[in-house]
Design a protein around this motif. Structure first.
Motif, PDB file in Angstrom:
ATOM      1  N   LEU A 130       5.076   0.663   4.326  1.00  0.00           N
ATOM      2  CA  LEU A 130       5.106  -0.851   4.583  1.00  0.00           C
ATOM      3  C   LEU A 130       6.731  -1.207   5.250  1.00  0.00           C
ATOM      4  O   LEU A 130       7.073  -0.344   5.630  1.00  0.00           O
ATOM      5  N   PRO A 131       6.480  -2.193   5.788  1.00  0.00           N
ATOM      6  CA  PRO A 131       7.887  -2.671   6.468  1.00  0.00           C
ATOM      7  C   PRO A 131       9.101  -2.497   5.817  1.00  0.00           C
ATOM      8  O   PRO A 131       9.194  -2.569   4.568  1.00  0.00           O
ATOM      9  N   SER A 184      -4.852  -3.431   3.903  1.00  0.00           N
ATOM     10  CA  SER A 184      -4.625  -2.571   2.515  1.00  0.00           C
ATOM     11  C   SER A 184      -4.688  -3.613   1.469  1.00  0.00           C
ATOM     12  O   SER A 184      -4.417  -4.700   1.496  1.00  0.00           O
ATOM     13  N   GLU A 185      -5.166  -3.116  -0.055  1.00  0.00           N
ATOM     14  CA  GLU A 185      -5.260  -3.888  -0.897  1.00  0.00           C
ATOM     15  C   GLU A 185      -4.101  -3.604  -1.973  1.00  0.00           C
ATOM     16  O   GLU A 185      -4.173  -4.537  -3.010  1.00  0.00           O
ATOM     17  N   ARG A 186      -3.258  -2.715  -1.844  1.00  0.00           N
ATOM     18  CA  ARG A 186      -2.050  -2.508  -2.621  1.00  0.00           C
ATOM     19  C   ARG A 186      -1.154  -1.776  -2.113  1.00  0.00           C
ATOM     20  O   ARG A 186      -1.334  -0.850  -1.252  1.00  0.00           O
ATOM     21  N   ASP A 187       0.125  -1.772  -2.676  1.00  0.00           N
ATOM     22  CA  ASP A 187       0.976  -0.562  -2.472  1.00  0.00           C
ATOM     23  C   ASP A 187       0.735   0.704  -3.358  1.00  0.00           C
ATOM     24  O   ASP A 187       0.898   0.482  -4.639  1.00  0.00           O
ATOM     25  N   SER A 195      -2.890  -7.185   2.196  1.00  0.00           N
ATOM     26  CA  SER A 195      -2.091  -7.256   3.514  1.00  0.00           C
ATOM     27  C   SER A 195      -2.991  -6.971   4.497  1.00  0.00           C
ATOM     28  O   SER A 195      -3.590  -5.867   4.537  1.00  0.00           O
ATOM     29  N   VAL A 196      -2.548  -7.499   5.900  1.00  0.00           N
ATOM     30  CA  VAL A 196      -2.876  -6.923   7.096  1.00  0.00           C
ATOM     31  C   VAL A 196      -1.515  -6.350   7.771  1.00  0.00           C
ATOM     32  O   VAL A 196      -0.687  -7.054   7.849  1.00  0.00           O
ATOM     33  N   LEU A 197      -1.316  -5.052   8.238  1.00  0.00           N
ATOM     34  CA  LEU A 197      -0.330  -4.422   8.633  1.00  0.00           C
ATOM     35  C   LEU A 197      -0.456  -4.060  10.040  1.00  0.00           C
ATOM     36  O   LEU A 197      -1.507  -3.296  10.434  1.00  0.00           O
ATOM     37  N   LYS A 198       0.579  -4.321  10.912  1.00  0.00           N
ATOM     38  CA  LYS A 198       0.472  -3.656  12.132  1.00  0.00           C
ATOM     39  C   LYS A 198       1.381  -2.715  12.449  1.00  0.00           C
ATOM     40  O   LYS A 198       2.628  -2.670  12.096  1.00  0.00           O
ATOM     41  N   TYR A 199       0.954  -1.521  13.344  1.00  0.00           N
ATOM     42  CA  TYR A 199       1.760  -0.492  13.448  1.00  0.00           C
ATOM     43  C   TYR A 199       1.604   0.107  14.936  1.00  0.00           C
ATOM     44  O   TYR A 199       0.564  -0.110  15.650  1.00  0.00           O
ATOM     45  N   ASP A 200       2.737   0.460  15.432  1.00  0.00           N
ATOM     46  CA  ASP A 200       2.755   0.991  16.622  1.00  0.00           C
ATOM     47  C   ASP A 200       2.544   2.590  16.732  1.00  0.00           C
ATOM     48  O   ASP A 200       3.373   3.129  16.039  1.00  0.00           O
ATOM     49  N   VAL A 201       1.420   2.869  17.106  1.00  0.00           N
ATOM     50  CA  VAL A 201       1.005   4.253  16.990  1.00  0.00           C
ATOM     51  C   VAL A 201       1.512   5.139  18.091  1.00  0.00           C
ATOM     52  O   VAL A 201       1.116   6.206  18.312  1.00  0.00           O
TER      53      VAL A 201
END
Length: 473
Positions: A237-238, A264-267, A277-283
């Motif tokens: 997560l961030p 994602s539905e949970r931590d 949540s919707v999470l953005k990643y720099d792949v």
């Protein structure tokens, strides 16, 4: 034919018996008139009794004033069963709010849903039934009508017979033959969302992992052995703390170079609490771990659901299609105007909820803000995957073995909303696997009118998590 309605009066309340279900309506007793008039605008509007998937009661405010329902109590037919609505909960006029009660009590095949004021003794509304919802018991029209069987629409207007194509399942529109698309026991269990980007297949695994897969030379996929991807990359997560329960994956029209988006539905480090949540990643980042650079936490904007029944699927639909199709923005009630939302990636992200079968469309601003522009039912009890197919201009909603592996396609209809265009059975040659991911090849892979499609099996049946079939182009 409309079912006959029988009426009887008891203690100042009117009772309607419709199609074997008992509905209590009318003014409250033992409450000051002004308060009773306002409270009586809160109606039980939808009930879902599908057990392990969902036990939910939706409330609706049919009145003209906002009503605070903090501390109000939901019960089934057992007075000892109680679900207390959280403090700070209110319903604006015309608002819907669904409460998943399965942690407090279950809703059986012959049961009732009852709503009480905070004192626990003043009955506001009640609905009884003699068989499970299929998938939903819904009022039509909302707030005032009789209950009947309808599509599941928790948190949104009930499906009262409007729009859409046939909901009768038809045969899979491709070959019935399905084969494996991975080597034995590469991924193990929990491989979920898929997204194909040319010669790369992205895969989200529930354990907080993202896979970058490349073609194996025999029509299947294998982990990329370059750039630290050979065992997948762990997601954080961030800020680097917390492990997302990654369920779905998608890209915008700019491709993975502009980031990969994960639903994602949970931590995983706090697995008992929903975090939708919707999470953005720099792949392109180096190393074996990717930390999200942006999170859109939608939890407060969505109906509550079990911590393991949240966001399962995600896909992105370009603004160009939505505006051309006359898509209506649910926020404004008018035609969707992308310019209203500033910089947001050129499209709308649609997310699917496992526990309710609902689909929601969000504009995710680059600033981190978000706006819900659509709420619609998939017509299924659960959504495990969403995929936008640009070649056919249709949205795919996929269910797992909960729904016998059914697939639905949805398109924007004349009213400006997405409605069902077709319902497909799974391919005849594929057992009823726990498929949580689905991806379609692009138009460039069409050969003789067919192209590949892929499924991910969460249970890794037979030691394989990926399977391949075909669909007509």
């Amino acid at each position: 034919m409309t079912a006959p309605i029988a009426r009887r009066r008891r203690r100042g309340l009117t009772h309607l018996i419709v199609a074997g279900a008992l509905l209590t309506v009318g003014a409250l007793t033992g409450v000051p008139a002004a308060h009773a008039a306002a409270a009586d605008d809160i109606r039980i509007n939808e009930v879902v009794t599908t057990g392990d998937v969902n036990d939910s009661i939706e409330l609706y405010n049919k009145g003209t004033t906002t009503i605070d329902v903090s501390g109000w109590i939901l019960k089934d037919d057992d007075n000892s069963s109680k679900y207390k609505i959280a403090s700070g909960t209110s319903l604006a006029p015309g608002a819907y709010r669904a409460f998943d009660v399965h942690d407090k009590f279950g809703l059986g095949s012959g049961d009732k849903a009852r709503l009480y004021l905070a004192n626990g003794t003043t009955l506001v509304d009640s609905f009884s039934w003699s068989e499970h919802s299929d998938p939903s018991w819904s009022r039509c029209p909302d707030g005032t009508g009789a209950f009947g069987k309808a599509a599941l629409t928790l948190g949104a207007p009930n499906a009262c017979g409007t729009g859409g194509g046939s909901t009768t399942p038809v045969a899979w529109p491709g070959s019935g033959t399905v084969g494996t698309a991975d080597a034995s026991n590469v991924f193990g269990e929990d491989l979920s969302g898929l997204y194909q980007e040319g010669n790369v297949l992205w895969g989200a695994q529930n354990s907080g992992k993202l896979w970058r897969l490349v073609r194996d030379g025999s029509g299947g996929w294998t982990p990329d052995t370059t750039g630290g991807w050979s065992s997948g990359k762990s997601l954080r997560l961030p800020g680097g703390s917390g492990s997302p329960d990654s369920e779905g994956v998608t890209l915008t029209g700019s491709g993975s170079a502009n980031g990969v988006y994960v639903a994602s539905e949970r931590d995983g480090d706090a697995s008992g609490t929903s975090r939708l949540s919707v999470l953005k990643y720099d792949v392109a980042a180096s190393g074996s771990t990717l930390t999200s650079g942006r999170e859109w936490n939608l939890t407060s904007d969505l109906p509550s659901t079990g911590s393991n029944l949240g966001l399962e699927g995600i896909t992105w639909i370009p603004d160009t299609y939505l505006t051309g199709a006359g898509f209506k923005d649910a926020t404004t009630g008018t035609a969707y105007d992308p310019a209203r939302y500033g910089t947001h990636g050129g499209g709308v992200f649609f997310v699917g909820v496992e526990g309710t079968g609902m689909i929601y469309g969000y504009v995710l601003a680059d600033s981190g803000a978000f706006t819900r522009v659509a709420s619609l039912s998939s017509g299924m009890s659960g959504v495990m995957e969403l995929q936008w197919e640009p070649q056919a201009a249709r949205l795919w909603a996929v269910c797992d073995d909960t729904c016998d592996g059914r697939h639905r396609t949805l398109t924007v209809d004349a009213s400006g909303t997405f409605s069902t265009a077709a319902v497909y059975d799974r391919p005849s040659g594929m057992p009823d696997y726990n498929n949580e991911g689905f991806a379609l090849a692009g138009a460039d892979e069409c050969v003789s009118g067919s192209k590949p499609v892929y499924w991910s099996d969460d249970a890794n049946d037979g030691g394989h998590a990926l399977r391949k079939g075909t669909i007509t182009c």
